[in-house]
Design a protein around this motif. Structure first.
Motif, PDB file in Angstrom:
ATOM      1  N   ASP A  39       0.827  -1.206   0.000  1.00  0.00           N
ATOM      2  CA  ASP A  39       0.000   0.000   0.000  1.00  0.00           C
ATOM      3  C   ASP A  39       0.862   1.256   0.000  1.00  0.00           C
ATOM      4  N   THR A  44       0.971   1.330  -4.685  1.00  0.00           N
ATOM      5  CA  THR A  44      -0.267   2.007  -5.085  1.00  0.00           C
ATOM      6  C   THR A  44      -0.239   2.331  -6.577  1.00  0.00           C
ATOM      7  N   LEU A  45       0.907   2.792  -7.044  1.00  0.00           N
ATOM      8  CA  LEU A  45       1.058   3.072  -8.476  1.00  0.00           C
ATOM      9  C   LEU A  45       0.798   1.803  -9.299  1.00  0.00           C
ATOM     10  N   ARG A  47      -0.956  -0.931  -8.356  1.00  0.00           N
ATOM     11  CA  ARG A  47      -2.363  -1.343  -8.242  1.00  0.00           C
ATOM     12  C   ARG A  47      -3.245  -0.492  -9.150  1.00  0.00           C
ATOM     13  N   ASN A  48      -3.001   0.808  -9.150  1.00  0.00           N
ATOM     14  CA  ASN A  48      -3.797   1.706 -10.008  1.00  0.00           C
ATOM     15  C   ASN A  48      -3.578   1.398 -11.485  1.00  0.00           C
ATOM     16  N   SER A  49      -2.343   1.036 -11.854  1.00  0.00           N
ATOM     17  CA  SER A  49      -2.058   0.775 -13.267  1.00  0.00           C
ATOM     18  C   SER A  49      -2.778  -0.463 -13.779  1.00  0.00           C
ATOM     19  N   GLU A  51      -5.764  -1.134 -13.285  1.00  0.00           N
ATOM     20  CA  GLU A  51      -7.122  -0.715 -13.649  1.00  0.00           C
ATOM     21  C   GLU A  51      -7.137   0.391 -14.708  1.00  0.00           C
ATOM     22  N   THR A  52      -6.129   1.250 -14.687  1.00  0.00           N
ATOM     23  CA  THR A  52      -6.192   2.464 -15.504  1.00  0.00           C
ATOM     24  C   THR A  52      -5.287   2.434 -16.727  1.00  0.00           C
ATOM     25  N   ARG A  54      -1.662  -0.080 -17.990  1.00  0.00           N
ATOM     26  CA  ARG A  54      -0.391  -0.549 -17.451  1.00  0.00           C
ATOM     27  C   ARG A  54       0.776   0.336 -17.850  1.00  0.00           C
ATOM     28  N   GLU A  60       7.179  -1.025 -15.249  1.00  0.00           N
ATOM     29  CA  GLU A  60       6.452  -1.883 -14.328  1.00  0.00           C
ATOM     30  C   GLU A  60       7.421  -2.735 -13.510  1.00  0.00           C
ATOM     31  N   ASN A 145      -8.926  -8.460 -15.092  1.00  0.00           N
ATOM     32  CA  ASN A 145      -8.207  -7.310 -15.633  1.00  0.00           C
ATOM     33  C   ASN A 145      -7.091  -7.803 -16.542  1.00  0.00           C
TER      34      ASN A 145
END
Length: 194
Positions: A39, A44-45, A47-49, A51-52, A54, A60, A145
């Motif tokens: 977290d 966080t970066l 986890r967000n990637s 969904e939004t 990669r 990565e 995803n």
């Protein structure tokens, strides 16, 4: 003791990691239950990637390494030094699997990680066929995803199973009932010579 849960999504890693942490806490042991990505800012970066959109493969992989370095330095190593039981939901074996399908050599990823990240005492490979895993992902209300497409999951499962020959690895059949899976995990821990 350092225990890592690995496997494709839908195998029950998170549920079983929590149950195992509770088991040890009831025995009076100090437990660090954590996950990767963390977290923290790098996790966080990542986890967000998922969904939004990669990151590039190189970005990565480097972000996973930054997240893990911070995790090891700030949480894992101090907890192990204090004699706590550390339980992780994913570790660098996931990076081997998921970044391996993006063109990186899993063995190279492993070597880069093991240069700074401790090897677990026990690696629990939570195994389930891909169709059942996808069904479970859907049953929990999630849609697959980018990390969870059938071909990706198949390749990742193969990478995880390729680790089954390691002396510290144990494959757990998660097609069984959750109660049986828990029992199999406890038996694997009993057999772990730490």
């Amino acid at each position: 003791m350092f225990i890592v849960f690995e496997g494709i999504d839908g195998t029950g890693k998170t549920t079983q990691a929590k149950l195992l942490a509770e088991h040890f806490q009831k025995l009076g042991r100090t437990v660090l239950l954590s996950r990767e990505p963390t977290d923290g800012p790098w996790g966080t970066l990542l986890r967000n990637s998922a969904e939004t959109g990669r990151l590039s493969p190189e970005e990565e992989l480097e972000t996973f390494l930054k997240d893990r370095r911070q995790h090891v330095a700030e949480k894992i190593a101090p907890a192990l030094a204090e004699g706590s039981i550390v339980i992780l939901d994913r570790y660098y074996f996931s990076t081997m699997a998921y970044q391996g399908i993006r063109g990186f050599d899993p063995q190279d990823i492993r070597e880069r990680n093991e240069a700074f990240a401790p090897v677990p005492d026990l690696l629990l490979i939570m195994d389930l066929d891909v169709d059942s895993a996808i069904e479970r992902i859907g049953a929990r209300g999630d849609s697959t995803n980018e990390f969870e497409k059938r071909s990706s999951l198949t390749q990742c499962r193969e990478t995880f199973l390729s680790l089954s020959g390691e002396p510290f690895a144990k494959v757990i059949n998660t097609k069984n009932t959750p109660e049986q899976v828990t029992q199999d995990i406890l038996e694997a821990i009993e057999q772990c010579k730490v």
